[in-house]
Design an enzyme around this catalytic site. Structure first.
Site, short mmCIF file in Angstrom:
data_model
loop_
_atom_site.label_atom_id
_atom_site.label_comp_id
_atom_site.label_asym_id
_atom_site.label_seq_id
_atom_site.Cartn_x
_atom_site.Cartn_y
_atom_site.Cartn_z
N SER A 52 39.71 46.21 49.21
CA SER A 52 40.00 45.36 48.04
C SER A 52 41.46 44.95 47.92
CB SER A 52 39.57 46.08 46.75
OG SER A 52 40.38 47.21 46.51
N LYS A 93 44.74 49.16 42.59
CA LYS A 93 44.68 47.74 42.24
C LYS A 93 46.08 47.26 41.85
CE LYS A 93 40.13 47.77 42.49
NZ LYS A 93 39.43 47.16 43.64
#
Length: 242
Positions: A52, A93
Site C-alpha cells: 500500500s 500510511k
C-alpha cells in the site's frame, strides 16, 4: 637511539603507534556501540507487510520508525499506528490531513485538495489521479486522515469514511513516525518530507537523529578497523628500526 614516532614509548614499553592504535579502537567502540544504543532508544524496526505504500516503501521492506508522540505528527509524515476500527494491527500510511482539514478528491487535473488547495503528490504509484474513487471528508479535531501512496491498492481512510470519525484515527493511535528505509540495501535512505505540505499551516515535521546516528556507527566502525590494522603495523616498523 632513534627519535621516530614508532620508537617513542609511554614509559611502560608501549610505542606511540600502539597507544594511538588502542585509542582509535577505544573511541571507535564508544561511537559504534553508542550509536546502536542511541538508535535502540529512539527507533524501532518495522517490516511493511503490504504494497500500500509503494513505490515509497516496497512490500517486505524494513524501515526505522522513530518513537514520537501523536501531537508531533504533521501532514506528509508516514506513520505506524494501530486502531481497533482498522483491525488493531500495526499499519503504515501517510498523513494527508489533520484536525479541521477538509480533504477532497479529485480535481479535474486528478489532484487531492486540502482546504481547497490542490497538492502535488510526486510519491504516488502511477501517473493517474490521486485516487481512483472520489471522496470528501472533514477531519475532526485531534484526528489524522491517512492514505497509502499506492492509492489503487490501499485500504485506508477512504474505506472508513462512514465510520464515526470520517475515516480518521486519533493522534494517540500513532506509535512511531517512519524516518528511514533500512532494507533492502538498494533503497536505504532517509525519508524525505514532501515539499507540497510545507506551505500549509503547521508545515512539515523535522527528521529524527537517524543521520548523526548513522555517522556515529560508520565512523566508529572505521576507527575500529583502522586502529586494529595500524597497531600491528606500527609494532612491526618499530622492531625493524630497533
Amino acid at each position: 637511539m632513534s627519535s621516530s614516532t614508532e620508537r617513542r614509548t609511554d614509559g611502560r614499553g608501549r610505542t606511540t603507534g600502539s597507544v594511538l592504535s588502542g585509542l582509535a579502537v577505544a573511541v571507535g567502540c564508544v561511537l559504534f556501540l553508542g550509536g546502536f544504543v542511541w538508535a535502540a532508544l529512539i527507533y524501532r524496526p518495522y517490516t511493511v507487510p503490504t504494497d500500500s505504500m509503494s513505490p515509497t516503501i516496497a512490500v517486505g521492506a524494513r524501515v526505522l520508525a522513530e518513537r514520537v508522540d501523536g501531537s508531533e505528527i504533521r501532514r506528509g509524515d508516514i506513520v505506524v499506528f494501530k486502531d481497533s476500527t482498522w483491525g488493531a494491527l500495526p499499519m503504515v500510511k501517510r498523513v494527508v490531513g489533520v484536525g479541521g482539514d477538509k480533504i477532497s478528491c479529485c480535481t479535474k487535473q486528478g489532484r487531492l485538495t486540502i482546504n481547497g488547495t490542490p497538492v502535488e503528490e510526486p510519491y504516488l504509484q502511477g501517473s493517474g489521479p490521486a485516487s481512483p474513487i472520489g471522496f470528501k471528508a472533514k477531519v475532526p479535531t485531534g484526528q489524522l486522515f491517512l492514505l497509502g501512496d499506492h492509492r489503487s491498492d490501499s485500504l485506508d481512510s477512504r474505506v472508513h469514511l462512514t465510520d464515526g470519525d470520517h475515516g480518521s484515527v486519533p493522534r494517540s493511535a500513532v506509535d512511531a513516525r517512519v524516518d528511514a528505509r533500512a532494507w533492502p540495501l538498494g533503497s536505504v535512505g532517509v525519508m524525505q518530507r514532501p515539499a507540497t505540505f510545507s506551505a500549509l499551516p503547521g508545515g512539515t515535521s523535522q527528521p529524527g537523529p537517524v543521520q548523526p546516528i548513522t555517522f556515529a556507527v560508520v565512523a566508529g566502525a572505521v576507527l575500529i578497523l583502522v586502529g586494529a590494522a595500524y597497531g600491528p603495523l606500527a609494532r612491526r616498523k618499530a622492531r625493524k628500526r630497533a
